[in-house]
Scaffold this active site. Structure first.
Site, short mmCIF file in Angstrom:
data_model
loop_
_atom_site.label_atom_id
_atom_site.label_comp_id
_atom_site.label_asym_id
_atom_site.label_seq_id
_atom_site.Cartn_x
_atom_site.Cartn_y
_atom_site.Cartn_z
N HIS A 193 -3.22 6.87 1.90
CA HIS A 193 -3.99 5.71 1.15
C HIS A 193 -5.57 5.31 1.66
CE1 HIS A 193 -3.94 1.42 0.61
NE2 HIS A 193 -3.55 1.01 1.65
N ASN B 61 -10.02 -0.60 -1.30
CA ASN B 61 -9.14 -0.93 -1.58
C ASN B 61 -7.91 -1.23 -2.14
OD1 ASN B 61 -5.77 -0.88 -0.49
ND2 ASN B 61 -6.08 -2.30 1.52
N CYS C 74 1.08 -1.50 0.05
CA CYS C 74 0.25 -0.04 -0.17
C CYS C 74 0.72 1.51 0.44
CB CYS C 74 -1.23 0.09 1.45
SG CYS C 74 -2.05 -1.22 1.13
N1 ACO Z 1 -19.11 -8.95 7.34
C1 ACO Z 1 -19.09 -9.68 8.39
N2 ACO Z 1 -18.86 -9.43 9.05
C2 ACO Z 1 -17.39 -10.06 9.11
C3 ACO Z 1 -16.68 -9.58 8.67
C4 ACO Z 1 -17.53 -8.79 7.05
N3 ACO Z 1 -16.70 -8.99 6.07
N4 ACO Z 1 -15.09 -9.30 8.48
C5 ACO Z 1 -15.25 -10.38 9.72
N5 ACO Z 1 -16.84 -9.70 10.14
C6 ACO Z 1 -16.64 -10.05 11.45
C7 ACO Z 1 -15.69 -11.17 12.01
O1 ACO Z 1 -16.07 -12.74 12.31
C8 ACO Z 1 -15.89 -10.89 14.24
O2 ACO Z 1 -17.10 -11.32 14.48
P1 ACO Z 1 -16.57 -12.16 15.67
O3 ACO Z 1 -17.18 -10.92 16.52
O4 ACO Z 1 -18.19 -12.76 16.23
O5 ACO Z 1 -15.86 -13.20 16.32
C9 ACO Z 1 -16.72 -9.29 13.78
O6 ACO Z 1 -17.42 -9.02 12.49
C10 ACO Z 1 -16.51 -8.09 14.24
O7 ACO Z 1 -14.73 -8.06 13.35
P2 ACO Z 1 -13.15 -7.25 14.16
O8 ACO Z 1 -11.83 -8.17 12.87
O9 ACO Z 1 -13.07 -7.11 14.67
O10 ACO Z 1 -13.44 -6.29 13.00
P3 ACO Z 1 -13.29 -4.86 13.05
O11 ACO Z 1 -13.70 -3.66 13.68
O12 ACO Z 1 -11.16 -4.85 13.68
O13 ACO Z 1 -12.84 -4.06 11.05
C11 ACO Z 1 -11.33 -4.14 9.53
C12 ACO Z 1 -12.53 -5.25 10.38
C13 ACO Z 1 -12.48 -3.73 8.92
C14 ACO Z 1 -10.45 -5.45 8.71
C15 ACO Z 1 -10.53 -3.44 9.91
O14 ACO Z 1 -9.67 -4.11 11.51
C16 ACO Z 1 -9.70 -2.59 9.65
O15 ACO Z 1 -10.33 -1.85 8.48
N6 ACO Z 1 -8.26 -3.54 9.48
C17 ACO Z 1 -7.21 -2.09 8.96
C18 ACO Z 1 -6.91 -2.82 7.40
C19 ACO Z 1 -6.09 -2.26 6.92
O16 ACO Z 1 -5.62 -1.09 6.68
N7 ACO Z 1 -5.04 -2.87 5.30
C20 ACO Z 1 -3.59 -2.19 5.44
C21 ACO Z 1 -3.97 -1.69 4.18
S1 ACO Z 1 -3.45 -3.84 3.23
C22 ACO Z 1 -2.42 -4.01 2.62
O17 ACO Z 1 -1.48 -3.28 2.76
C23 ACO Z 1 -2.13 -5.01 1.24
#
Ligand code: ACO
Length: 333
Positions: A260, A290, A115
């Site tokens: 980003h 993304n 990224c």
């Molecule tokens: N739809 C519905 N539910 C989902 C989904 C989905 N797509 N994905 C996960 N869940 C569920 C999980 O299983 C979890 O359920 P549980 O509570 O029963 O265990 C619940 O939703 C909460 O999941 P979390 O992972 O705690 O959700 P969070 O609030 O952390 O959000 C997210 C997840 C959006 C991925 C966030 O952590 C994020 O944006 N992180 C950063 C991503 C990023 O910056 N990536 C870097 C760039 S990528 C690169 O460099 C290649």
């Protein structure tokens, strides 16, 4: 006199196929409200089965950028491509693009900073310019990520985040003047390498890849989202602070921040910490998700088209991604 890396043109290209949150909810257990609330994403673009790879998207963006600069492919003396999704395991997309565009036998290299690809790319280009090794440069950031996503409930935490797309910049070495790349700050921390990665196929795995790996669905990216989120906010703010301190500017003096596009909440936290109004931070994650290396040049291209990025503006890019890698550029547009 020192040479400046001046951005001559910017462009973007995204595949036509729109995939909404509703469309994904038919493939896996997810919902528009979950995706929108957690990430800000409403839809993304996916290539169709006729796509010949990342270089195809890169070529579309590059041709538009060349035309806008009034340059021919033969004018280029350096091609830099940033991607995490190359056409082949090797060689890189740089040479694919060189061949597709019909460039001379100039250097073509790939950057693997995920990224942070645009930010690293611009820093590398600036180094070539300042050391007088290149004058007319094409920097392309392109990704085709949809084919490696696990579009089932098992892969939903990653699958809803990513999209395909490309952005391109033409950059010229110019003597003097104010416009161009003013400064770049880069960082990386390999202790985060396995927090966000796609391990297979890879040389760290005996046998490289097996039929079992494919059957057991081990050939997809994985991530500890919460850890990535926390690190992203910290490093983006740290980078913005370094750029402001090194260049003796305040946040108010920045005309536009182009971050980003990984998560709207990350960008909102950074904006709030910097004390900036919404109009000073450009986001389009709702349309494309993304697109990894391509997010920032796609934003630049749209910001220019929307009149939000004008000549003379002071622009700051900020990126964080897999590696971990991060960084930012300060640019006089
Ligand atoms: N739809 C519905 N539910 C989902 C989904 C989905 N797509 N994905 C996960 N869940 C569920 C999980 O299983 C979890 O359920 P549980 O509570 O029963 O265990 C619940 O939703 C909460 O999941 P979390 O992972 O705690 O959700 P969070 O609030 O952390 O959000 C997210 C997840 C959006 C991925 C966030 O952590 C994020 O944006 N992180 C950063 C991503 C990023 O910056 N990536 C870097 C760039 S990528 C690169 O460099 C290649």
């Amino acid at each position: 006199m020192e040479l400046q890396s001046r951005i001559r043109s910017v462009s973007h290209y995204v595949p036509e196929r729109r995939v909404t949150n509703e469309d994904l909810s038919k493939l896996m257990e997810t919902s528009d409200s979950w995706i929108t609330e957690r990430t800000g994403i409403k839809e993304r673009r996916f290539v169709d089965t006729t796509c010949s790879g990342t270089s195809e998207l890169g070529e579309h963006a590059a041709r538009i950028a060349l035309e806008r600069a009034g340059w021919k492919a033969q004018d280029l003396d350096l091609i830099v491509v940033a991607t995490l999704s190359p056409d082949f395991y090797f060689p890189g997309v740089g040479v694919m693009l060189q061949q597709k565009l019909g460039c001379r036998t100039v250097p073509a290299l790939d950057i693997r900073a995920q990224c942070s690809g645009l930010v690293y790319g611009l820093s590398v280009v600036d180094g070539y310019v300042k050391s007088r090794q290149a004058k007319k440069i094409l920097l392309v950031c392109a990704e085709v990520q949809s084919p490696v996503l696990d579009l089932t409930t098992r892969g939903r935490d990653m699958a809803v985040l990513f999209g395909d797309g490309a952005g391109a910049l033409t950059i010229e070495a110019v003597e003097g003047g104010e416009q161009g790349v003013i400064d770049s700050v880069l960082g990386s921390d390999g202790s985060g390498a396995e927090v966000l990665c796609m391990k297979l196929p890879g040389t760290a795995t005996p046998g490289f890849i097996s039929a079992d790996d494919v059957q057991q669905s081990r050939v997809h990216p994985s991530m500890d989202g919460k850890l990535v989120f926390k690190n992203a906010v910290t490093r983006l703010l740290e980078t913005a602070g370094s750029l402001m301190q090194r260049n003796k500017i305040t946040a108010e003096e920045i005309d536009l921040i182009i971050p980003h596009q990984a998560n709207l909440r990350i960008n909102e936290m950074v904006r709030a910490q910097l004390g900036l109004p919404p109009e000073k931070v450009f986001n389009n994650i709702h349309k494309y998700g993304n697109t990894t290396a391509a997010t920032i040049p796609i934003c630049m291209s749209e910001a220019v088209a929307e009149g939000r990025l004008k000549e003379g503006a002071l622009v700051m890019t900020l990126a964080f991604g897999a590696g971990f890698t991060w960084g930012g550029n300060l640019i006089r547009w």
